[in-house]
Write a protein that holds these residues in place. Structure first.
Motif, PDB file in Angstrom:
ATOM      1  N   ASN A  97     -22.202 -32.119 -22.223  1.00  3.99           N
ATOM      2  CA  ASN A  97     -22.528 -33.558 -22.546  1.00  3.99           C
ATOM      3  C   ASN A  97     -21.973 -33.780 -23.336  1.00  3.99           C
ATOM      4  N   ASP A 103     -30.813 -31.292 -16.329  1.00  6.17           N
ATOM      5  CA  ASP A 103     -30.395 -32.672 -16.316  1.00  6.17           C
ATOM      6  C   ASP A 103     -29.627 -32.545 -17.777  1.00  6.17           C
ATOM      7  N   CYS A 104     -27.995 -32.633 -17.378  1.00 12.49           N
ATOM      8  CA  CYS A 104     -27.422 -32.957 -18.617  1.00 12.49           C
ATOM      9  C   CYS A 104     -27.070 -33.619 -19.209  1.00 12.49           C
ATOM     10  N   THR A 116     -35.393 -30.291 -14.359  1.00 13.74           N
ATOM     11  CA  THR A 116     -35.061 -30.870 -13.081  1.00 13.74           C
ATOM     12  C   THR A 116     -34.964 -29.254 -11.859  1.00 13.74           C
ATOM     13  N   LEU A 162     -23.046 -32.930 -14.094  1.00 13.76           N
ATOM     14  CA  LEU A 162     -24.653 -33.450 -13.774  1.00 13.76           C
ATOM     15  C   LEU A 162     -25.693 -32.083 -14.354  1.00 13.76           C
ATOM     16  N   TYR A 163     -25.453 -31.207 -14.423  1.00 18.74           N
ATOM     17  CA  TYR A 163     -26.571 -30.343 -14.069  1.00 18.74           C
ATOM     18  C   TYR A 163     -25.660 -29.436 -14.977  1.00 18.74           C
ATOM     19  N   THR A 222     -40.497 -34.555 -13.480  1.00 19.62           N
ATOM     20  CA  THR A 222     -39.262 -33.987 -14.053  1.00 19.62           C
ATOM     21  C   THR A 222     -38.321 -33.586 -12.983  1.00 19.62           C
ATOM     22  N   THR A 254     -29.672 -35.805 -19.572  1.00 20.18           N
ATOM     23  CA  THR A 254     -31.218 -36.777 -20.014  1.00 20.18           C
ATOM     24  C   THR A 254     -32.030 -35.242 -20.707  1.00 20.18           C
ATOM     25  N   ASP A 293     -36.817 -32.295  -9.426  1.00 17.87           N
ATOM     26  CA  ASP A 293     -36.705 -32.585  -8.007  1.00 17.87           C
ATOM     27  C   ASP A 293     -37.043 -31.794  -7.048  1.00 17.87           C
TER      28      ASP A 293
END
Length: 534
Positions: A400, A222-223, A229, A497-498, A197, A225, A199
Motif C-alpha cells: 500500500n 484490506d491493504c 476481511t 486491494l487485499y 470487518t 485499512t 465481508d
C-alpha cells in the motif's frame, strides 16, 4: 324434663347452622382462589441474542429463520394443522388442540388463520455457518465461550430478547373461548450488535478455497485499512460435537489464523524490503553452491539446490537461502529487529476488546548478533514464528505504499434502533518509503511470473507473492518432519486491494499446497468485485 330436651335441641341446631355456614364459606374461598390462580398460560416462542454483522450489515448470526406456529383450540385450527403438517407431525398437535389446550409447533411454511398465527424465529447459527472461529460459540446458558461471542458477551447478552404468546385459560389450563391471545415482544427484534470487518462474500470465497487444505488457515487483509476481511481456520468444528472437537488431533477449535507458526521463506521479502529501505548494498551477486558456511556451521538451500550465480531479484525468484544469509550479514541486527517489529512481528494484535492474536516470536537484537541465529533468521527459520494475520498485515504494508495498518476485526457497534458507532482504531505508521514499496511490488510480481510462485497466478488479476516451506521440529510416526507451508501475497499488483496469507500445517511445498488456494481466492474476490460493480 321437656324444657331441657327443647334447650338441647335448640343448641344443637344453632351449632349445626354455624358449622354449615363455615363450610360454605370455606368452599367459596377455595373456588375463588382456584379461579384467580389459573387465569393465563404463556407459551415461549423463542429467545434472541444480539446480532453479529459483516461490514456490509449482513447478518453473520441469526441469518436463518424457522417458522413457529401457535394455535388456539378450534375446529378451524385443527383443520389447518391437518392440511399443513404430515400425519406424523400433526398427531400430537391435533391431540393437544382437541383436548382444549393451546399448541405450539414448527412448520416449514407460514400458517395464518383466525386461530393459527405464524412467527419467524432466528436460528443463531446456520447450517452453513461462516466464520465459525471468528464468531465463536455460546454455552448452554447462552454465554459466549470463544471468539466475538465471548469478547462481546456483555453487549450481546444485553441485546437479548424473548417472544411469547399468552392465552386466557380455565382452572384446568384449557383455553377460554372468545378470548384472543396476546403476543409479548420483549426486545425480540432488536438490531443491537457488533459489526465486524469481515465481508461475507469474501469470507465465502476463502472458505471454499480453503477446502483444498485439511489443516491450516488463511487471513485476508484490506491493504488500504488493515481490516481483516476474511479469516478461515481448518478443519472446521461441529457445534453439536464439541467434545469430539476437543479430542481431535487437528485442533479444530483453535483459530489458526490467529496462531503463530514457523514461517520459512515468506519472510524473505520482509528482509529484502528492510535492505532496500536501509540502503544496504543489494547490487552484489552471489554464487550459490547449495550450501554456505557461517562460523563453522553449514546452512543449505532447500533440497540442497545449487542455484549458481544469483542477484537480488533472482534470489527472491528462486528463494535462495544462501543469498539471504549473505545479505543479512551486511545488515545491522538492531535495524533488522526494529524494522520487523514496526511491521507487527513479535506483538500480537488486539483485534477487538478481549480478542487477540498470538504474539509469535521475533528474536531481539542481542539474539540476532549470534551468527547462527541470524543465519536461520535470514530464511525465516530458527525461533522466528508469526501468525497469518501478521504476515498478511506486513505484506499489506509493502503493497500500500509503506504504511503499516494495525489489523482489526471490529468495525463498530449498532444500537437497538440501528445507529452505528465506529470503533476506535490504532493509528497508522510509516514503515517503508513509497520507492521501496514500488520496488518490492515489482520484485514480488516477478516471483510469480518468473519464479517459483507460479502456482499463485490468477486469471482475473495480476498477483505478487512468495512461497515458503518451514521446518516445525515436529516428527510424524514415520519419522518425517512436519512442514509448515505458505503462500503470502497481494492483488492486483497495480492497485493492491487485499493481502492474503495461506498456511498449510502439514504440507509438501508452499507452491503446491497453498499457491492454488491463493489463486482461487484472488479470482474469487475479483469476481465478487466485478459482480458488485455491475
Amino acid at each position: 324434663m321437656y324444657k331441657r330436651l327443647v334447650s338441647v335441641f335448640v343448641a344443637v341446631c344453632v351449632a349445626f347452622s354455624l358449622l354449615t355456614v363455615k363450610i360454605i364459606s370455606l368452599n367459596y374461598s377455595s373456588y375463588a382462589k382456584a379461579g384467580n390462580s389459573t387465569a393465563t398460560k404463556t407459551l415461549k416462542i423463542g429467545s434472541s441474542r444480539g446480532n453479529i454483522y459483516d461490514i456490509r450489515m449482513n447478518k453473520l448470526v441469526n441469518a436463518e429463520e424457522k417458522t413457529i406456529c401457535v394455535a388456539k383450540p378450534s375446529a378451524e385450527a385443527i383443520s389447518s394443522v391437518r392440511k399443513s403438517l404430515s400425519s406424523v407431525s400433526s398427531a400430537a398437535v391435533i391431540k393437544t388442540l382437541t383436548e382444549g389446550y393451546p399448541a405450539m409447533f414448527e412448520s416449514d411454511k407460514d400458517i395464518n388463520t383466525d386461530d393459527v398465527q405464524s412467527f419467524h424465529v432466528p436460528v443463531r447459527y446456520s447450517s452453513s455457518q461462516l466464520a465459525n472461529h471468528v464468531i465463536g460459540y455460546i454455552d448452554g446458558d447462552g454465554n459466549g465461550v470463544s471468539g466475538i461471542e465471548k469478547a462481546y458477551n456483555e453487549l450481546l447478552t444485553q441485546a437479548s430478547g424473548e417472544l411469547s404468546v399468552t392465552f386466557s385459560v380455565d382452572a384446568n389450563g384449557r383455553t377460554l373461548s372468545g378470548m384472543s391471545p396476546t403476543v409479548n415482544d420483549n426486545n425480540f427484534a432488536s438490531k443491537q450488535g457488533v459489526v465486524l470487518t469481515i465481508d461475507k462474500d469474501v469470507q465465502q470465497v476463502a472458505e471454499n478455497a480453503m477446502k483444498k487444505i485439511k489443516s491450516g488457515a488463511c487471513a485476508i487483509i484490506d491493504c488500504a485499512t488493515g481490516a481483516i476481511t476474511a479469516a478461515v481456520s481448518r478443519p472446521d468444528y461441529d457445534r453439536n460435537d464439541l467434545a469430539g472437537a476437543i479430542k481431535s488431533d487437528d485442533s479444530p477449535l483453535l483459530n489458526k489464523a490467529f496462531s503463530a507458526y514457523s514461517v520459512g521463506s515468506v519472510f524473505k521479502p520482509i528482509l529484502a524490503a528492510c535492505a532496500i529501505e536501509n540502503k544496504t548494498d543489494i547490487t552484489f551477486e552471489h554464487e550459490c553452491t547449495g550450501k554456505i558456511n557461517v562460523d563453522g556451521t553449514s546452512y543449505g538451500c532447500i533440497n540442497k539446490a545449487a542455484h549458481g550465480e544469483v542477484d537480488f531479484e533472482n534470489a527472491l525468484q528462486v528463494s535462495c537461502n544462501t543469498y539471504f544469509i549473505s545479505l543479512t550479514q551486511k545488515m545491522k541486527p538492531g535495524i533488522i529487529h526494529e524494522f520487523c517489529s514496526n511491521l507487527g512481528f513479535g506483538t500480537g494484535a488486539q483485534l477487538a476488546d478481549g480478542l487477540y492474536s498470538q504474539d509469535g516470536f521475533l528474536p531481539d537484537e542481542s539474539e540476532l548478533k549470534n551468527s547462527g541465529n541470524l543465519a536461520n533468521f535470514s530464511f525465516g527459520q530458527g525461533d522466528l514464528t508469526a501468525t497469518p494475520i501478521q504476515l498478511a498485515g506486513a505484506y499489506a504494508a509493502i503493497a500500500n505504499g509503506g504504511k503499516y495498518k494495525y489489523p482489526y476485526i471490529v468495525a463498530g457497534t449498532v444500537s437497538a434502533d440501528g445507529t452505528f458507532t465506529e470503533a476506535e482504531r490504532k493509528p497508522d505508521s510509516n514503515v517503508l518509503s513509497k520507492e521501496t514499496s514500488d520496488k518490492m511490488k515489482k520484485l514480488l510480481e516477478s516471483v510469480v511470473t518468473e519464479g517459483n510462485a507460479y502456482y499463485g497466478e490468477a486469471s482475473l488479476c495480476t498477483v505478487a507473492g512468495k512461497t515458503g516451506t518451514a521446518q516445525s521440529g515436529i516428527r510424524k510416526a514415520n519419522g518425517d518432519e512436519v512442514l509448515r507451508t505458505w503462500f503470502v501475497g497481494f492483488f492486483p499488483v497495480s492497485d493492491p486491494l487485499y493481502a492474503v496469507a495461506v498456511l498449510c500445517e502439514d504440507g509438501i511445498s508452499g507452491g503446491k499446497d497453498c499457491g492454488p488456494v491463493f489463486s482461487e481466492i484472488a479470482d474469487g474476490v475479483m469476481q465478487v468485485m466485478i459482480d458488485r460493480a455491475n
